[in-house]
Design an enzyme around this catalytic site. Structure first.
Site, PDB file in Angstrom:
ATOM      1  N   CYS A   1      38.689  36.970  49.871  1.00 49.41           N
ATOM      2  CA  CYS A   1      39.239  36.471  48.604  1.00 49.41           C
ATOM      3  C   CYS A   1      40.404  37.292  48.067  1.00 49.41           C
ATOM      4  O   CYS A   1      41.508  36.769  47.869  1.00 49.41           O
ATOM      5  CB  CYS A   1      38.146  36.432  47.541  1.00 49.41           C
ATOM      6  SG  CYS A   1      36.627  35.601  48.040  1.00 49.41           S
TER       7      CYS A   1
ATOM      8  N   HIS B   1      40.005  37.760  40.326  1.00 51.42           N
ATOM      9  CA  HIS B   1      39.662  38.639  41.453  1.00 51.42           C
ATOM     10  C   HIS B   1      40.829  39.499  41.933  1.00 51.42           C
ATOM     11  O   HIS B   1      40.909  39.850  43.110  1.00 51.42           O
ATOM     12  CB  HIS B   1      39.078  37.820  42.616  1.00 51.42           C
ATOM     13  CG  HIS B   1      38.051  38.576  43.410  1.00 51.42           C
ATOM     14  ND1 HIS B   1      37.588  38.163  44.631  1.00 51.42           N
ATOM     15  CD2 HIS B   1      37.416  39.745  43.147  1.00 51.42           C
ATOM     16  CE1 HIS B   1      36.693  39.004  45.084  1.00 51.42           C
ATOM     17  NE2 HIS B   1      36.568  39.984  44.202  1.00 51.42           N
TER      18      HIS B   1
END
Length: 533
Positions: A69, A125
């Site tokens: 990610c 993130h």
């Protein structure tokens, strides 16, 4: 360092008038596998809206991501490979006291200079230990979503070891009223609200980063509304059934967002991208049930299954119903989007690791993109690079236990690929309402046949083993990475090993969990703790 210089000028503009900047809608699925979309050949889980978008636009058949990610999102936002930003290893954990470096200009900051209004929804993130690393301090006019890497789909908490905390935000404020609502619905509803209230005369950049189909917490890894799960009773594996329901809600979200653009009169002047952030967690990785079949490997590996992504792009100003076989990378999106919108705020040359693929997608130029670095992770001691038809991989992850897993084929004879359902999808309806070309059933079948991969895995146990050998594959003829040609093609092996040497990674920025971040100190929320200690 391999850098591409581009001059973004009016010659790249595909829009009718320079003042009519296109709305950019960028939808990111989390952990979606190559084989989890119908347009790659699976018929187990219907994805009619995603398929309708793909068949109407351009399917990116040789499209690469990073393996996880944070590295992928850093490449998307900066146009730079993570080895040049320190984001190449692992992910930013909830208590990680670092983030994407502040001296890096990111996509919304470029677009805002050109008059855009930028909104982020869903997953960030890229760092939150200090306020200045969060989305609304890095170019987004608003953010509704979560800062960490995952969350429970209903209670919006994330567990990390012994730490537990709530993570749903509206800007810098905790969104307690989101508790109990399904994350995919919350993200979709926010997108609809932003589109509905947006002034179409102002160009919109809408970044929709879904949680789906990522695993949640250990007490319930896969979650979806029970009535949706029941739609997939024909799937006998319980985890895959839940996964199917999660994917159903993701596909529904794509339909609702495009319907909102249609109802607002913005669809015709929109550029829409749909992409996964990395390969699917197949074979039980993260207790998930994604499928990369027949591509080898899973999320967090450098096999094709971990880094070859499902993606498509649609625009009125691009050819319709096409398959693009050029090599493309997640890092290409920033320079490509800037070219597509005729970025005019600066006349100086801009440098990125990514390439401007807009004229290639428009079929005005041939791609000169022959080589991509997949990744160099010196901590994990793994590398991968593709050059032309060839790919080299070195090093192994987790003792190789994920190297030969790829998930279910999704092509059982009792499943039917329902083209009528695609034609009746909200995306197809919105396109037809705007007189946008939509492919015939015959064209859909032909496209699907050409994007489906098939490999004979009867010799799986003989496939290259990274624990004791370097692997070299011709991924054009052997996309499933079954036949190691390192010994038979030593000249190619030497060439790719030499190519790897020119990449000079910076030191990864990863830092261990900071106990001061523990949500128990912050009203059981994950927060920007370093601003207060």
């Amino acid at each position: 360092m391999y850098v591409t210089y581009i001059l973004l000028s009016v010659t790249f503009c595909g829009w009718c008038h320079a003042s009519e900047k296109p709305h950019v809608i960028f939808i990111v699925a989390d952990d979606l596998g190559w084989n989890d979309v119908g347009f790659h050949g699976s018929n187990q889980i219907p994805t009619p809206n995603i398929d309708a978008l793909a068949y109407s636009g351009i399917i990116l058949q040789n499209y690469y991501t990073l393996q996880l990610c944070t590295p992928s999102r850093s490449a998307l936002m900066t146009g730079k490979h993570p080895i040049h930003t320190g984001m190449q290893h692992g992910v930013i954990i909830g208590g990680g006291p670092y983030g994407l470096p502040l001296d890096l200009k990111i996509l919304p900051q470029y677009l805002n200079e050109d008059g855009y209004r930028s909104h982020a929804i869903g997953k960030w993130h890229l760092g939150h230990f200090k306020e200045k690393y969060t989305p609304t301090r890095r170019g987004f006019n608003s953010h509704f979503g979560y800062w960490t890497g995952r969350q429970d789909y209903y209670d919006h908490s994330i567990h990390e070891g012994d730490s537990w905390g709530y993570d749903m935000r509206r800007g810098m404020n905790v969104s307690w009223d989101s508790f109990g609502s399904y994350t995919t619905d919350l993200i979709t509803g926010e997108a609809e609200t932003i589109i509905k209230s947006h002034d179409p005369k102002t160009p919109l950049f809408l970044y929709v980063a879904h949680l789906a189909v990522h695993s949640a917490n250990s007490y319930q890894y896969l979650e979806a509304p029970e009535e949706i799960i029941q739609k997939f009773d024909y799937i006998k594996d319980n985890n895959r059934k839940k996964f199917a329901a999660m994917l159903y809600k993701l596909d529904e979200s794509v339909g609702r967002i495009i319907t909102s653009l249609d109802e607002k009169g913005m669809l015709n002047n929109s550029l829409i991208v749909f992409t996964t952030d990395n390969g699917g967690p197949a074979g039980g990785y993260d207790n998930n049930a994604a499928s990369n079949w027949p591509l080898r490997g899973t999320k967090n590996t450098l096999w094709e299954g971990g880094v070859r992504g499902a993606a498509c792009i649609w625009s009125r100003n691009l050819p319709a119903s096409k398959i693009n076989n050029d090599i493309m990378h997640l890092q290409d999106w920033l320079p490509t989007i800037l070219a597509a919108v005729n970025y005019t705020s600066s006349t100086k040359n801009l440098s990125f690791d990514g390439h401007n693929m807009w004229p290639v997608l428009k079929e005005e130029e041939k791609s000169m993109y022959d080589e991509i670095l997949v990744n160099i992770d010196e901590i994990q001691n793994v590398t991968a690079l593709r050059k032309g038809d060839w790919k080299i991989i070195t090093g192994e992850f987790d003792n190789g236990i994920w190297d030969k897993r790829f998930g279910p084929s999704g092509r059982n004879s009792w499943y039917k690929y329902n083209i009528t359902e695609i034609e009746a999808s909200p995306v197809a309806i919105a396109f037809r309402r705007n007189y946008i070309s939509f492919p015939s059933p015959q064209m859909i079948n032909e496209t699907r046949e050409n994007t489906s991969l098939s490999c004979d895995w009867s010799q799986l146990n003989k496939a290259c083993d990274l624990r004791n050998e370097i692997c070299l594959f011709n991924v054009q003829t052997d996309p499933c990475e079954r036949v190691n040609q390192a010994e038979s093609r030593p000249e190619i092996l030497k060439e790719l090993l030499q190519a790897l040497k020119k990449y000079k990674p910076v030191k990864p920025l990863n830092k261990p969990f900071d106990e001061r971040s523990n949500p128990k100190y912050w009203n059981y929320t994950w927060t920007n703790w370093m601003d207060f200690v």
